[in-house]
Design a protein around this motif. Sequence first.
Motif, PDB file in Angstrom:
ATOM      1  N   SER A 207     -37.754  69.275 -65.398  1.00  0.00           N
ATOM      2  CA  SER A 207     -37.750  69.677 -66.800  1.00  0.00           C
ATOM      3  C   SER A 207     -39.095  70.298 -67.149  1.00  0.00           C
ATOM      4  N   ALA A 208     -39.048  71.498 -67.749  1.00  0.00           N
ATOM      5  CA  ALA A 208     -40.262  72.165 -68.203  1.00  0.00           C
ATOM      6  C   ALA A 208     -40.662  71.709 -69.597  1.00  0.00           C
ATOM      7  N   ASP A 209     -39.871  70.849 -70.217  1.00  0.00           N
ATOM      8  CA  ASP A 209     -40.169  70.301 -71.538  1.00  0.00           C
ATOM      9  C   ASP A 209     -40.935  68.994 -71.365  1.00  0.00           C
ATOM     10  N   ARG A 210     -42.230  68.997 -71.698  1.00  0.00           N
ATOM     11  CA  ARG A 210     -43.035  67.794 -71.516  1.00  0.00           C
ATOM     12  C   ARG A 210     -42.451  66.607 -72.270  1.00  0.00           C
ATOM     13  N   ALA A 211     -41.817  66.870 -73.398  1.00  0.00           N
ATOM     14  CA  ALA A 211     -41.248  65.781 -74.184  1.00  0.00           C
ATOM     15  C   ALA A 211     -40.083  65.110 -73.465  1.00  0.00           C
ATOM     16  N   GLN A 212     -39.446  65.827 -72.554  1.00  0.00           N
ATOM     17  CA  GLN A 212     -38.316  65.277 -71.800  1.00  0.00           C
ATOM     18  C   GLN A 212     -38.740  64.682 -70.469  1.00  0.00           C
ATOM     19  N   ALA A 213     -39.954  64.957 -70.037  1.00  0.00           N
ATOM     20  CA  ALA A 213     -40.424  64.454 -68.757  1.00  0.00           C
ATOM     21  C   ALA A 213     -40.769  62.972 -68.868  1.00  0.00           C
ATOM     22  N   ILE A 214     -40.324  62.173 -67.894  1.00  0.00           N
ATOM     23  CA  ILE A 214     -40.616  60.743 -67.901  1.00  0.00           C
ATOM     24  C   ILE A 214     -42.113  60.496 -67.770  1.00  0.00           C
ATOM     25  N   PHE A 215     -42.786  61.307 -66.984  1.00  0.00           N
ATOM     26  CA  PHE A 215     -44.222  61.167 -66.787  1.00  0.00           C
ATOM     27  C   PHE A 215     -44.858  62.536 -66.935  1.00  0.00           C
ATOM     28  N   ALA A 216     -45.718  62.699 -67.932  1.00  0.00           N
ATOM     29  CA  ALA A 216     -46.406  63.955 -68.170  1.00  0.00           C
ATOM     30  C   ALA A 216     -47.828  63.641 -68.604  1.00  0.00           C
ATOM     31  N   PRO A 217     -48.724  63.371 -67.637  1.00  0.00           N
ATOM     32  CA  PRO A 217     -50.075  62.934 -67.985  1.00  0.00           C
ATOM     33  C   PRO A 217     -50.878  64.030 -68.662  1.00  0.00           C
ATOM     34  N   GLU A 218     -51.807  63.604 -69.483  1.00  0.00           N
ATOM     35  CA  GLU A 218     -52.714  64.543 -70.119  1.00  0.00           C
ATOM     36  C   GLU A 218     -53.865  64.864 -69.172  1.00  0.00           C
ATOM     37  N   GLY A 219     -54.371  66.081 -69.288  1.00  0.00           N
ATOM     38  CA  GLY A 219     -55.602  66.430 -68.595  1.00  0.00           C
ATOM     39  C   GLY A 219     -55.478  66.714 -67.115  1.00  0.00           C
ATOM     40  N   THR A 220     -54.257  66.842 -66.592  1.00  0.00           N
ATOM     41  CA  THR A 220     -54.086  67.143 -65.173  1.00  0.00           C
ATOM     42  C   THR A 220     -54.218  68.647 -64.985  1.00  0.00           C
ATOM     43  N   GLY A 221     -55.223  69.059 -64.246  1.00  0.00           N
ATOM     44  CA  GLY A 221     -55.495  70.478 -64.142  1.00  0.00           C
ATOM     45  C   GLY A 221     -54.656  71.217 -63.127  1.00  0.00           C
TER      46      GLY A 221
END
Length: 619
Positions: A207-221
Amino acid sequence: MTKIRMLRPLCLATLALSLAACAGSAMRSDPASMRGDDATMFSAQRTSLHRGDDDLLTAGLGLAGLQAMTPPTFADPERPLGAEARRRALWANWRGIADLAPGGGYGTLYGSLAAVPGREFHALATVPGASQPHRVLVQVPDGFDRTRRCIVVTASSGSRGIYGAIAVAGAWGLPKGCAVAYTDKGAGTDYFDADAGIGIAADGTPSADRAQAIFAPEGTGQGVAFKHAHSGDNPEADWGRHVRQAAEFALQALGEAYPDDAPFDFDSTRVIAVGISNGGGAVLRAAELEGDWLDAVVAGEPSIHVDAPGARALYDYTTEAALLMPCALLAVDNLPQPPLTAQVAPLWTARCASLRAAGLVEGTDPASQSQSALQTLRANGWTDGALRAGALSVGFDLWRAVAVTYASAYGRYSADAHPCGYRYSAQGADLARRAATATERAAWWSDGSGIPPGAGVGIVDPPMAGPDPVLPGLQCLRALAVGDDADARRVQTGIAETRAGLPRSGLPVVVVHGVDDGLIPMAFTSVPYVTTAQAAGREVRLWQVPHAQHFDGFLALPDYAARYVPLLPYVYAALDQVDAHLDGGPLPADAVVGSTPRGGAVLDGSHLAVPTPVAAPAR
């Protein structure tokens, strides 16, 4: 010891609502049954039917489908359907845990692969204080026995995804009419591709939708992040509470499935916890939680850390093995194949020379250097049986893989802040980092084991050079275990948070462990745990299984099948016996099993010599 049903109002939440509104109905009435901060909330709830050619246990694959050498395909390799991702995940997790090879006895001598129709209930749960959720799943068979309510609660082994214990708990509980509750315990295969901004949705698809992703950490470059390493939560510290929440979700799911039979609560429902490896450690951590919500525990080859003589933390012995074992194995005879000794000997010889240059072994030639490494490992508690089986972990680079992930998890580091400079990414043939393809991402959730390398994701090592290019990174990882700088103290603090306590008084616990386990040696884990628990008067028993190592799935390799017996038959037998104990039978006794390797023969009962139940006293 049969539970008495206690009726109380039950809040029957719909699958679109959080359990927060009715969390109290899924707990015992006594407030001591949980810590005061453990109010459970479930989100992203969904349910699905699995009947006909898509059952609960094998997604319709059966033994023949699971034995296939290639996984089930996706109609569109870049855009799998949720059902396709699930079927492929079941295939991968069965093959990763059980010996399904012809002659190995699965489905004929022990275990079941019979189709089990039913429903699945999925959700996310979050323990108080955590920043990331863990997956929970409940499988409710159509044949659920409403007159003898039972839940088998489990946690995935290793860092596997939500189906990681299907061959352990599902194969035993579903055919018996029990609901089976699973948790990925804050690990799993919800990878996040930071280069593309694509994560994994609830149904296992990209999923390209971060809101739908189970894990979408902040700050990952850049590269790939995954929950176990990069959640920032040190999930292992909460594995017991993850198991507890899975059991709570099972009560809710049963209320949804059978509203006319509600309430479902811990007073009226038998709950048995079972797991192997990390899952075994998780159910032992659950055993120490307050309250009598849990009726019995079976822990196979558990990764458990206790403060007792002989005990060693996973990170300690893993980093030691990563450094020394390749050299030491040159001095150990009769190694199982693979790894093929002739192929790896040059690499292991180079390691000996590197260790000598670093002052970690003595000797002027490979023979004396390998003997020096071997003597160090033996002095630190490694047995020859564990060392021989550990050759597999050396050959498949498991020691380094485990150490890299756990250093990040224990230190609560983000994906771009590993203290030893490691990262995760898709890699080219030259091991250089590259962007992942859509086809690779499509299979991450299904194929991954939760710890790279694997499923198209590799470890990007710090700058490598010299005849032993991975050595500097391994030395850095080892320093985090034994050093005293800020990063070492940070990692060591995380390790201390995972130390286990005693199981609840009166709770029957059976620990099953292979004597030749080379990944989680019994001498470092089960033996000190059981010795400490028994000294404190707890009802804990230990079955020691000679000729059993850690990975039943690798018994498909002919040399492993010839010299090792599977562990799963003993886990199933222990479950049978604790279940009978709860009906009034005796608690299983400690046992050293008289197992016998099968050589080139078909496995039969004489090879296993499963402990028989102790006769009940005459009345």
